[in-house]
Design an enzyme around this catalytic site. Sequence first.
Site, PDB file in Angstrom:
ATOM      1  N   TYR A   1      65.473  40.976  77.270  1.00 33.60           N
ATOM      2  CA  TYR A   1      64.529  41.064  78.256  1.00 33.60           C
ATOM      3  C   TYR A   1      63.045  40.794  77.711  1.00 33.60           C
ATOM      4  O   TYR A   1      61.901  40.960  78.597  1.00 33.60           O
ATOM      5  CB  TYR A   1      64.588  42.412  78.957  1.00 33.60           C
ATOM      6  CG  TYR A   1      66.003  42.722  79.601  1.00 33.60           C
ATOM      7  CD1 TYR A   1      67.080  41.608  79.808  1.00 33.60           C
ATOM      8  CD2 TYR A   1      66.322  43.937  79.907  1.00 33.60           C
ATOM      9  CE1 TYR A   1      68.265  42.075  80.405  1.00 33.60           C
ATOM     10  CE2 TYR A   1      67.474  44.301  80.539  1.00 33.60           C
ATOM     11  CZ  TYR A   1      68.545  43.360  80.670  1.00 33.60           C
ATOM     12  OH  TYR A   1      69.882  43.510  81.172  1.00 33.60           O
TER      13      TYR A   1
ATOM     14  N   HIS B   1      75.626  43.334  75.032  1.00 26.70           N
ATOM     15  CA  HIS B   1      75.210  42.880  76.251  1.00 26.70           C
ATOM     16  C   HIS B   1      75.926  41.483  76.921  1.00 26.70           C
ATOM     17  O   HIS B   1      76.027  40.632  76.042  1.00 26.70           O
ATOM     18  CB  HIS B   1      73.768  42.263  75.875  1.00 26.70           C
ATOM     19  CG  HIS B   1      72.829  42.027  77.119  1.00 26.70           C
ATOM     20  ND1 HIS B   1      71.566  42.013  76.909  1.00 26.70           N
ATOM     21  CD2 HIS B   1      72.996  41.825  78.425  1.00 26.70           C
ATOM     22  CE1 HIS B   1      71.000  41.686  78.168  1.00 26.70           C
ATOM     23  NE2 HIS B   1      71.982  41.750  79.007  1.00 26.70           N
TER      24      HIS B   1
HETATM   25  N1  LIG Z   1      74.613  41.937  81.932  1.00 23.03           N
HETATM   26  C1  LIG Z   1      73.493  42.887  81.819  1.00 23.03           C
HETATM   27  O1  LIG Z   1      73.256  43.793  81.073  1.00 23.03           O
HETATM   28  C2  LIG Z   1      72.556  42.920  83.023  1.00 23.03           C
HETATM   29  C3  LIG Z   1      72.598  41.877  83.996  1.00 23.03           C
HETATM   30  C4  LIG Z   1      71.678  42.125  85.200  1.00 23.03           C
HETATM   31  C5  LIG Z   1      70.942  43.256  85.353  1.00 23.03           C
HETATM   32  N2  LIG Z   1      70.993  44.449  84.483  1.00 23.03           N
HETATM   33  C6  LIG Z   1      70.065  45.693  84.414  1.00 23.03           C
HETATM   34  O2  LIG Z   1      70.163  45.976  85.900  1.00 23.03           O
HETATM   35  C7  LIG Z   1      68.930  46.195  86.368  1.00 23.03           C
HETATM   36  C8  LIG Z   1      68.821  45.750  87.981  1.00 23.03           C
HETATM   37  O3  LIG Z   1      69.043  44.338  87.902  1.00 23.03           O
HETATM   38  P1  LIG Z   1      69.919  43.447  89.274  1.00 23.03           P
HETATM   39  O4  LIG Z   1      70.044  42.395  88.750  1.00 23.03           O
HETATM   40  O5  LIG Z   1      70.404  44.486  89.681  1.00 23.03           O
HETATM   41  O6  LIG Z   1      68.393  43.134  90.012  1.00 23.03           O
HETATM   42  P2  LIG Z   1      66.880  43.826  90.167  1.00 23.03           P
HETATM   43  O7  LIG Z   1      66.166  43.607  88.852  1.00 23.03           O
HETATM   44  O8  LIG Z   1      67.126  45.167  90.836  1.00 23.03           O
HETATM   45  O9  LIG Z   1      66.501  42.756  91.225  1.00 23.03           O
HETATM   46  C9  LIG Z   1      65.847  43.074  92.379  1.00 23.03           C
HETATM   47  C10 LIG Z   1      64.811  41.773  92.681  1.00 23.03           C
HETATM   48  O10 LIG Z   1      64.374  42.248  93.934  1.00 23.03           O
HETATM   49  C11 LIG Z   1      62.722  42.329  93.972  1.00 23.03           C
HETATM   50  N3  LIG Z   1      62.818  43.568  94.500  1.00 23.03           N
HETATM   51  C12 LIG Z   1      63.008  44.679  94.164  1.00 23.03           C
HETATM   52  N4  LIG Z   1      62.596  45.773  95.151  1.00 23.03           N
HETATM   53  C13 LIG Z   1      62.133  45.027  96.126  1.00 23.03           C
HETATM   54  C14 LIG Z   1      61.761  45.488  97.473  1.00 23.03           C
HETATM   55  N5  LIG Z   1      61.620  46.884  97.718  1.00 23.03           N
HETATM   56  N6  LIG Z   1      61.313  44.501  98.221  1.00 23.03           N
HETATM   57  C15 LIG Z   1      61.413  43.164  98.108  1.00 23.03           C
HETATM   58  N7  LIG Z   1      61.686  42.815  96.889  1.00 23.03           N
HETATM   59  C16 LIG Z   1      62.276  43.667  95.623  1.00 23.03           C
HETATM   60  C17 LIG Z   1      62.590  42.405  92.428  1.00 23.03           C
HETATM   61  O11 LIG Z   1      61.295  41.772  92.131  1.00 23.03           O
HETATM   62  P3  LIG Z   1      60.056  42.590  92.296  1.00 23.03           P
HETATM   63  O12 LIG Z   1      59.326  42.777  90.939  1.00 23.03           O
HETATM   64  O13 LIG Z   1      59.082  41.731  93.049  1.00 23.03           O
HETATM   65  O14 LIG Z   1      60.169  43.860  93.201  1.00 23.03           O
HETATM   66  C18 LIG Z   1      63.582  41.817  91.786  1.00 23.03           C
HETATM   67  O15 LIG Z   1      63.395  40.154  91.828  1.00 23.03           O
HETATM   68  C19 LIG Z   1      68.003  45.153  85.463  1.00 23.03           C
HETATM   69  O16 LIG Z   1      66.880  45.390  85.424  1.00 23.03           O
HETATM   70  C20 LIG Z   1      68.766  45.268  83.945  1.00 23.03           C
HETATM   71  O17 LIG Z   1      68.317  46.518  83.544  1.00 23.03           O
HETATM   72  C21 LIG Z   1      71.795  44.079  83.279  1.00 23.03           C
END
Ligand SMILES: NC(=O)c1ccc[n+]([C@@H]2O[C@H](COP(=O)([O-])OP(=O)(O)OC[C@H]3O[C@@H](n4cnc5c(N)ncnc54)[C@H](OP(=O)(O)O)[C@@H]3O)[C@@H](O)[C@H]2O)c1
Length: 318
Positions: free
Chosen positions: A58, A123
């Site tokens: 990341y 990962h």
């Molecule tokens: N295989 C893996 O290990 C893996 C894969 C995926 C994710 N992860 C982990 O999980 C975490 C969460 O990832 P996720 O894939 O679930 O997605 P997320 O990062 O929670 O995605 C949320 C998306 O929505 C936007 N957003 C967030 N809050 C918002 C709001 N209140 N209103 C409008 N837009 C909003 C964010 O951008 P803004 O910046 O504009 O808010 C982001 O683009 C990651 O950060 C990472 O730590 C791990």
Amino acid sequence: MEQVKLGNTGLEVGVAGLGSGGSSRLGQGYGLPKADSVKVIKAALDIGITFFDTAAVYKTEKIVGEGLLGQRQNVVISTKAQIIKPGSPALGDNMAPPSQIREGLESSLKNLQTDYVDIFHLHGVMPNQYSYCVEHLVPELIKMREEGKIRHIGITERFITDTDHTMLSKAVADDFWDVVMIGLNFLNPSARKLLFPSTQKKGIATLIMFAVRTALSRTSVLKELLQEMVDNKLIDQAIASEPEPLKFLTDPGIAVSIMDAAYRFCRFEPGAEVILTGTGNVDHLRQNVASICAPALPSETLTHLETIFGHVDTVSGN
Ligand SMILES: NC(=O)c1ccc[n+]([C@@H]2O[C@H](COP(=O)([O-])OP(=O)(O)OC[C@H]3O[C@@H](n4cnc5c(N)ncnc54)[C@H](OP(=O)(O)O)[C@@H]3O)[C@@H](O)[C@H]2O)c1
């Protein structure tokens, strides 16, 4: 913020965890200055977040390290090592040797300005990479845990393609993993049957990703995905034809937005422990934490979601 126990690890953290990956990467994904991403970490601490997830790929470990300076004893840090050789195709079989995992840890410790990480994951492991990981990388992880450089061993799935948890289904049947990171949202609740019974029985800690991802954070993407699900005969045409998608979720007294419903759905799923939220925007962070800390959705709403999406295991919401 409500505190949750992480499986049998002995760790206890706030139910909302800050993720620094996904498309946002604390705002680094869209060019936010580093100092502003550090402010997101500090705001998270002020809100009461104690769980922070990052990963070498990341490129946010240094930001997390800077934001958490002076707070090491009060937080749980989760980071991850890449399991393929640098530069090799993500889905190839060009697997990292154990020495790369150790070098990855040393680099993460430096970036995070700490001498141990609480959870160190392999990962994004694909089903066809799992046996290599068990044979070659787990022994190295166990050594690193014995040395005290990592406290707990974790593994994360590649939910974008492994939507039915093929890899993690194998992992939760084994006895090496202290922690697993699982893709879950109301569009694909298949972890309910496929993973949570084992994680709960064995005390394997669970971190939830993809609670909103792209489809549940952007209405236009949700509309497209619902139509695709109709085309693939996963859901009824009537659902995709509504002018406002899944309007029943935002009826008065239910949820304030689709995102709000999505976080609350995950939060109250039995077996789900920490719910990750990723953002580079402090207002978004506050809203999302408020949703994760809000009451459960009404049982009729959950039944409605189950009727529409309960059988789905082929989408991620990416
Ligand atoms: N295989 C893996 O290990 C893996 C894969 C995926 C994710 N992860 C982990 O999980 C975490 C969460 O990832 P996720 O894939 O679930 O997605 P997320 O990062 O929670 O995605 C949320 C998306 O929505 C936007 N957003 C967030 N809050 C918002 C709001 N209140 N209103 C409008 N837009 C909003 C964010 O951008 P803004 O910046 O504009 O808010 C982001 O683009 C990651 O950060 C990472 O730590 C791990």
